[in-house]
Structures are given as C-alpha cells and as structure tokens.
Design a protein around this motif. Sequence first.
Motif, PDB file in Angstrom:
ATOM      1  N   GLU A 151      43.444  31.958  40.185  1.00 40.46           N
ATOM      2  CA  GLU A 151      42.435  30.974  39.793  1.00 40.46           C
ATOM      3  C   GLU A 151      41.046  31.609  39.804  1.00 40.46           C
ATOM      4  N   ASN A 152      40.365  31.506  38.671  1.00 42.35           N
ATOM      5  CA  ASN A 152      38.966  31.951  38.530  1.00 42.35           C
ATOM      6  C   ASN A 152      38.756  33.374  39.042  1.00 42.35           C
ATOM      7  N   LEU A 153      39.668  34.263  38.670  1.00 47.64           N
ATOM      8  CA  LEU A 153      39.603  35.654  39.135  1.00 47.64           C
ATOM      9  C   LEU A 153      38.526  36.420  38.377  1.00 47.64           C
ATOM     10  N   ASP A 189      36.843  35.479  34.978  1.00 50.64           N
ATOM     11  CA  ASP A 189      37.220  34.081  35.216  1.00 50.64           C
ATOM     12  C   ASP A 189      38.620  33.771  34.664  1.00 50.64           C
ATOM     13  N   SER A 246      42.502  32.565  34.921  1.00 48.82           N
ATOM     14  CA  SER A 246      43.354  31.644  35.685  1.00 48.82           C
ATOM     15  C   SER A 246      44.700  31.492  34.996  1.00 48.82           C
ATOM     16  N   THR A 271      43.953  43.027  36.421  1.00 53.38           N
ATOM     17  CA  THR A 271      44.481  41.762  36.943  1.00 53.38           C
ATOM     18  C   THR A 271      45.713  42.009  37.794  1.00 53.38           C
ATOM     19  N   SER A 293      35.610  37.680  43.119  1.00 53.71           N
ATOM     20  CA  SER A 293      35.808  36.294  43.549  1.00 53.71           C
ATOM     21  C   SER A 293      37.092  35.765  42.933  1.00 53.71           C
ATOM     22  N   GLY A 294      37.534  34.595  43.437  1.00 58.70           N
ATOM     23  CA  GLY A 294      38.730  33.960  42.908  1.00 58.70           C
ATOM     24  C   GLY A 294      39.762  33.717  43.992  1.00 58.70           C
ATOM     25  N   ARG A 342      41.199  35.305  48.750  1.00 61.63           N
ATOM     26  CA  ARG A 342      40.375  34.130  48.487  1.00 61.63           C
ATOM     27  C   ARG A 342      38.929  34.503  48.742  1.00 61.63           C
TER      28      ARG A 342
END
Length: 381
Positions: A5-7, A34, A36, A58, A70-71, A82
């Motif tokens: 999520e929101n990586l 970002d 997901s 990723t 972040s993510g 996290r």
Amino acid sequence: MLRVENLVKSFDGERRRRRAAATGATDRVFAVNDVSFTVHEGDMFTLLGPSGCGKTTTLRSIAGLERPDSGIIEVGGQALFRSLEGQRVLSVSANERGLGMVFQSYAIWPHMSVFDNVAFPLQVRKRGQRPGKREIAERVGRVLATMELDALAGRQATKLSGGQQQRLALARALVIEPPLLLLDEPLSNLDAKLRESLRYELKRLQRELGITSVYVTHDQTEALVLSSSVAVMRDGNIIQLGKPREIYQKPNSRFVAEFIGTSNFIPAKVEARDGERYSVATADGSLALNSTADLAVGTDVIVSIRPEAVDVSAVSRTGEIPNEWKGTVVTRAFLGEAVDHVVRVGEFEIRARGNPSVSIRPGTDVFVQLDPDKLSLVPVD
C-alpha cells in the motif's frame, strides 16, 4: 495474502550530486511512486514492464533487500514494513521475513551437491528453528521429487543443465515452505525453447502446490502464460492492473497496447455515445465499438485492435457487421503458425493475422472487418 500500500522508493538524482553544494537542492528519482496492490493466496501476480520501470525495486522492497521511503508491506496480515507519517518505522530484516526468492542468476553454490544446495537454507536456521536431520532429508527429498531432480541428488550442482539449475534454484526457495515466493526474471538466462518449456512447468508447479507468488518480468508472453493477475508498470507507477486476458484485449492506454503484443492504432474522435456504445470518426469513416472508457463526445482518441482480431475477406459482408472497410493487400508474411497480411485502407495500413492456410497475393482487393467487441478505445497520451 500480500498487501502493498502506497509504496514509495526514491533515489538521489544525478543533478543533486552536481549542484547540492551550491543550491542545497534535493532532486529525487522515484523508482516506485505510490504503488498499491494485493495478491490473494495461491495467486501468481506478475509485475510487468520495461527496464527501469520499478518492478524489480518493488520486488526487492518486498524481500527486504531495499528499504522504501514510505508505505506498507504485509504478508499474511503480518507487517514486514510500515512507514507512515507520525509513526515509528517498522522494517523486518530480509533474513527474518521467511520469504523464498529466485533470482535471474541461479546463485547456486558450485562446491555443493544438488541435495546440499537445497538442504542448506534449512541447515543454517537458528538452533531453535532448525529441523532435525531426518526432517531435512524428508523435505529435501520431497521437493527434489517435485522438481524431478531426485535422481540427481548426489550430482555436483555445476554439472546440471541450465534448466536443471533453474529448477534447483526453485527447489531451494521452496524447501523452506515460504508463505510467499518472489521470482526475479528467473527464466531470462535460458534459451528460447527451454524458456517456453519451463514456463508451463512453473505454471503447473505453482497451481499444484498452491504457492502464492510475485513474478517480475519484461517478457509479455511469460506474463500472459503464467499470471493470475498482471500489473503493467511504467516510470514507477502501475499503469494497468487486471487479468491477463483483460490486459491484452482491453488495454487502457497506447503504452499498454504497444508493450503487450502487437496492435493496430487508428486516430479518431468520439462523435456519439450511448452508455458503453460509441461511434468514432476516423479519416476513412466511422467505427462502432463498445467500451467501458468514460470519454466525452469530441474527445480525441485512439482505436486499438489486435492483428488476430482483424478479419480479411474477399467478399463484402456489409449489413451483417457494422465495421467494414475496403482495402488492398500491400504485403504478406508467413510466420509458421500464422500469416500476416498488411492491408492499406485509405491512409491507414492495418495488419491482420490469420490461418496459415490462407495467403492472399499483394495487390489483391479485399474487405477488412473489425468486430466492435474487439476494438479498444484509449485516450491520446
């Protein structure tokens, strides 16, 4: 099973190093921007895209080999990473994540036998987590039998063929019984014929064993053959996510249509719309088609159709189907399993792919039929 999520993962840009002292600028290059997605248990999820699109970054972030900016990364409900604003960063080290990974290079230990290569990940576990010798032998024997390598257990790993070495690398990843298997272009070093054979072998194993997997590749055919779902990436972003058939038949952009397979592109403008039924104007007449795209009348668009969805006939079927153009065969090419014809229609050249038993001589007048359900409507990039 896997939730990303929101990586976000960025690197210093080239310009920053040149001018940081003078300006203090902080140019950033976003390798993953970002991103997901969710991978359900038992699925083979593929990250597909050209070099530099962010797919391997990723995967490495999921594995713990890269630390994102972040993510959230979760496997089986357990957070592996996290980083949210105002919260303490959680990052489980790669060796503590318990994930299986197969690299582009097989990374096989040359001084070990086939058996020892597979047993090694179990033997080096912490004392409290390490299985006994009998259990190790049973698990290694079981996974080698699955990979059809049990008869080669005593052979030196370097004396295996390329395909056998790839199966050995896969066996070593599976023996730890990981909740998630990560594969980074594992077939790219093999010759074309062996690569095709192992695609189907890998698909069979994945389905039989129910392994949840994330697969990275730039090979479109590989993605279509292996995947439950495909995420097409570009410049650190997911451009389209869906089932392989959906991605292939209904691309949402010219980039996706061009990257996955071959397409004909026809510039057009939306002239009428009734729900999902469109009429678009082209330089050589109107086309009727069905599309879920939300495009207003007057919008410039591109109509995309795959060569195998184009019908070429010596006889007109006007009245039977809505889209028919008259054209002339410019050239043809025998491909073995198919024949390609290039047909000039007005200012367009349309490629059609059909049965190899049908070969039309260049210069022949023909009729081109375009099925409304096989036409895709994409906005102009």
